[in-house]
Enzyme design. Structure first.
Site, mmCIF file in Angstrom:
data_model
loop_
_atom_site.group_PDB
_atom_site.id
_atom_site.type_symbol
_atom_site.label_atom_id
_atom_site.label_comp_id
_atom_site.label_asym_id
_atom_site.label_seq_id
_atom_site.Cartn_x
_atom_site.Cartn_y
_atom_site.Cartn_z
ATOM 1 N N GLU A 45 0.924 -1.155 -0.085
ATOM 2 C CA GLU A 45 0.171 -0.294 -0.044
ATOM 3 C C GLU A 45 1.038 1.066 -0.019
ATOM 4 O O GLU A 45 1.712 1.315 0.914
ATOM 5 C CB GLU A 45 -0.823 -0.113 1.419
ATOM 6 C CG GLU A 45 -1.873 -1.322 1.268
ATOM 7 C CD GLU A 45 -2.553 -1.204 2.533
ATOM 8 O OE1 GLU A 45 -2.617 -0.433 3.272
ATOM 9 O OE2 GLU A 45 -3.203 -2.526 2.862
ATOM 10 N N ASP A 56 -4.851 8.260 10.513
ATOM 11 C CA ASP A 56 -3.608 7.895 10.563
ATOM 12 C C ASP A 56 -3.038 8.554 12.078
ATOM 13 O O ASP A 56 -3.521 9.567 12.520
ATOM 14 C CB ASP A 56 -2.636 8.681 9.427
ATOM 15 C CG ASP A 56 -3.091 8.033 8.333
ATOM 16 O OD1 ASP A 56 -3.319 6.885 8.261
ATOM 17 O OD2 ASP A 56 -2.753 8.985 7.242
#
Length: 254
Positions: A45, A56
């Site tokens: 990814e 995140d």
């Protein structure tokens, strides 16, 4: 057949690695991808850095911020990856937020992905309904698999809907937190993993968030086709650059 679908058919548990494109330095992207494939990683990814990364944790946020400072842009990433399929055969997925793709133009972005050899996209902030109504046909036109995330809070109805419009795998977020959380899974998480397994979905699941070593990789893949590691790998890159990737993958796979 899309490379993701081919990989999912393999009789093994899959290791997927996430990293931010353009980190630690702007031109590390391709060599990291090549190095990961050479050292046993099944899928990669590639994080497209964005200034406001909602899902995140601090490690990935910091790498994304540094990548932007290094000069990473959507055009730069596509330029870096233009010859990637001459040396890399495993599935490559771009993971990013929808805003940069919208700015680029969704169709233009998808077309560029196809030309570059990208197999799929993970877009955490693109609502499933919006994708299904407005963008699914475009993604399919360019041979791209869109990977959706589910969490312990996702309803059964929503999971079944996601499963019905998916054609690759489902990204199973291990907990309702940002990336880079605690190591090890408790009974709440394993109960969730079992619950999803018992649903017998059409698409296999790959578990992400909270996986950092052989123990958590093994725990996760008891219940899923594979597992995704992001923050732990980025910490390794921060300390070692891309010179000791084999040491990292060995600690996960052996």
């Amino acid at each position: 057949m899309n490379r993701i679908n081919q990989k999912l058919k393999e009789d093994k548990k899959l290791l997927s690695i996430y990293f931010s494109a353009g980190y630690p330095t702007l031109n590390d992207t391709v060599s990291i991808i090549q190095n990961l494939e050479q050292n046993g990683v099944d899928m990669i990814e590639i994080g497209l850095p964005f200034s406001d990364p909602l899902a995140d944790g601090p490690t990935i946020q910091a790498s994304s911020t540094q990548a932007l400072k290094n000069g990473m842009t959507t055009d730069t990433l596509f330029s870096q990856l233009k010859d990637i399929r001459q040396t890399v055969s495993i599935p490559l997925i771009i993971m990013g937020y929808f805003n940069p793709m919208l700015q680029y133009g969704v169709e233009a972005f998808c077309k560029k992905c196809q030309e570059t050899g990208i197999d799929g996209l993970i877009i955490p902030d693109l609502p499933v309904d919006v994708y299904n109504d407005q963008y699914k046909a475009t993604f399919e036109k360019y041979g791209l698999i869109n990977v959706f995330l589910i969490t312990p809070q996702t309803s059964v109805e929503r999971i079944n809907f996601i499963d019905s419009i998916s054609n690759g795998f489902i990204y199973m977020v291990s907990s309702a937190s940002v990336t880079g959380g605690n190591s090890g899974f408790g009974t709440t998480q394993t109960d969730y993993f079992k619950r999803i397994t018992d649903m017998k979905l059409n698409n296999p699941q790959i578990i992400g968030f909270g996986i950092s070593d052989n123990k958590t990789f093994t725990q996760a893949t008891q219940y899923a086709k594979g597992a995704i590691i992001g923050s732990a790998f980025i910490k390794h890159l921060t300390t070692n650059g891309n010179a000791k990737i084999k040491e990292f993958t060995d600690t996960i796979l052996n």
